[in-house]
Design a protein around this motif. Structure first.
Motif, mmCIF file in Angstrom:
data_model
loop_
_atom_site.group_PDB
_atom_site.id
_atom_site.type_symbol
_atom_site.label_atom_id
_atom_site.label_comp_id
_atom_site.label_asym_id
_atom_site.label_seq_id
_atom_site.Cartn_x
_atom_site.Cartn_y
_atom_site.Cartn_z
ATOM 1 N N LYS A 72 11.071 16.995 46.823
ATOM 2 C CA LYS A 72 10.384 17.694 47.915
ATOM 3 C C LYS A 72 9.720 16.708 48.870
ATOM 4 C CE LYS A 72 9.698 21.930 45.337
ATOM 5 N NZ LYS A 72 8.739 22.839 44.706
ATOM 6 N N GLY A 75 12.522 15.163 50.928
ATOM 7 C CA GLY A 75 12.967 16.125 51.925
ATOM 8 C C GLY A 75 11.988 16.242 53.081
ATOM 9 N N TRP A 76 10.714 16.251 52.759
ATOM 10 C CA TRP A 76 9.676 16.335 53.790
ATOM 11 C C TRP A 76 9.730 15.113 54.696
ATOM 12 C CZ3 TRP A 76 5.265 13.606 55.147
ATOM 13 C CH2 TRP A 76 4.372 14.263 55.986
ATOM 14 N N ILE A 78 12.294 13.155 55.314
ATOM 15 C CA ILE A 78 13.511 13.210 56.124
ATOM 16 C C ILE A 78 13.352 14.242 57.247
ATOM 17 C CG2 ILE A 78 15.966 13.820 56.088
ATOM 18 C CD1 ILE A 78 16.012 12.509 53.244
ATOM 19 N N ASP A 79 12.764 15.388 56.926
ATOM 20 C CA ASP A 79 12.556 16.426 57.950
ATOM 21 C C ASP A 79 11.651 15.941 59.089
ATOM 22 O OD1 ASP A 79 14.129 18.209 56.573
ATOM 23 O OD2 ASP A 79 12.461 19.398 55.789
ATOM 24 N N ARG A 80 10.707 15.078 58.785
ATOM 25 C CA ARG A 80 9.777 14.564 59.806
ATOM 26 C C ARG A 80 10.423 13.457 60.652
ATOM 27 N NH1 ARG A 80 8.906 17.892 57.633
ATOM 28 N NH2 ARG A 80 7.302 19.392 57.516
ATOM 29 N N GLN A 81 11.583 12.987 60.250
ATOM 30 C CA GLN A 81 12.347 11.963 60.972
ATOM 31 C C GLN A 81 11.508 10.723 61.294
ATOM 32 O OE1 GLN A 81 14.037 14.010 64.345
ATOM 33 N NE2 GLN A 81 15.345 15.260 63.047
ATOM 34 N N ARG A 87 -0.354 12.259 59.586
ATOM 35 C CA ARG A 87 0.061 13.130 58.474
ATOM 36 C C ARG A 87 -0.263 12.546 57.107
ATOM 37 N NH1 ARG A 87 5.569 14.998 61.432
ATOM 38 N NH2 ARG A 87 4.658 16.797 62.463
ATOM 39 N N ASN A 90 -0.999 15.180 54.514
ATOM 40 C CA ASN A 90 0.203 15.857 54.008
ATOM 41 C C ASN A 90 0.864 15.028 52.914
ATOM 42 O OD1 ASN A 90 -0.012 16.425 57.122
ATOM 43 N ND2 ASN A 90 0.902 18.231 56.196
ATOM 44 N N HIS A 124 10.606 6.168 54.102
ATOM 45 C CA HIS A 124 11.499 6.849 55.043
ATOM 46 C C HIS A 124 12.527 5.873 55.598
ATOM 47 C CE1 HIS A 124 12.825 8.344 58.975
ATOM 48 N NE2 HIS A 124 12.960 9.468 58.290
#
Length: 151
Positions: A72, A75-76, A78-81, A87, A90, A124
């Motif tokens: 998770k 994934g988070w 990668i989603d934030r690029q 953050r 987070n 990342h």
């Protein structure tokens, strides 16, 4: 796969009772001793990645909880690029969830927020350069956690 970090408890989440039995059988065949603990199967004194490899290799649906939670986090990220500015909280929440769900809050705590953010940014970059390679438990511990002090 590095399997240096041995945990006192490795929690396993299973899909249904039949999968729980499949997980138990695979773990026993691998020389591990699964136990029931509330809603989890647990293995004591083991590396989470090694336990998960047994489950994956045997075709179980069940997975080690830290693997799910680290997934998770990945994934988070990668989603934030790579846009992680502001953050840090987070990232800290995601790291805390890994430790909490793993039942390891007495052993580990997240590093300070600035370090967590820097490590997340670096992770990342590494994920993008490697095609999203697996983040091992050992690597997660080294990047994001510190041992809790006594008291």
């Amino acid at each position: 796969m590095s399997e240096d970090v041995v945990e006192s408890v490795v929690r396993i989440r299973y899909a249904n009772p039949a999968d729980a039995e499949r997980c138990r059988a695979m773990l026993r065949d691998a020389g591990l001793e699964p136990e029931d603990s509330l809603t989890w199967l647990v293995v004591r004194q083991a590396n989470p990645d090694a336990v998960n490899a047994v489950l994956v290799g045997g075709g179980a649906l069940g997975r080690v909880v830290v693997r799910e939670q680290i997934g998770k986090l990945v994934g988070w990220l990668i989603d934030r690029q790579g846009d992680l500015a502001g953050r840090s909280r987070n990232v800290k929440s995601l790291v805390e969830r890994v430790v909490s769900d793993a039942g390891l809050k007495d052993r580990y705590e997240p590093r300070d927020e600035a370090t967590l953010l820097a490590e997340a940014e670096d992770l990342h970059e590494q994920l993008m350069a490697s095609g999203a390679a697996m983040v091992t438990w050992d690597a997660f511990v080294a990047r994001f956690l510190r041992p809790r002090g006594p008291g």
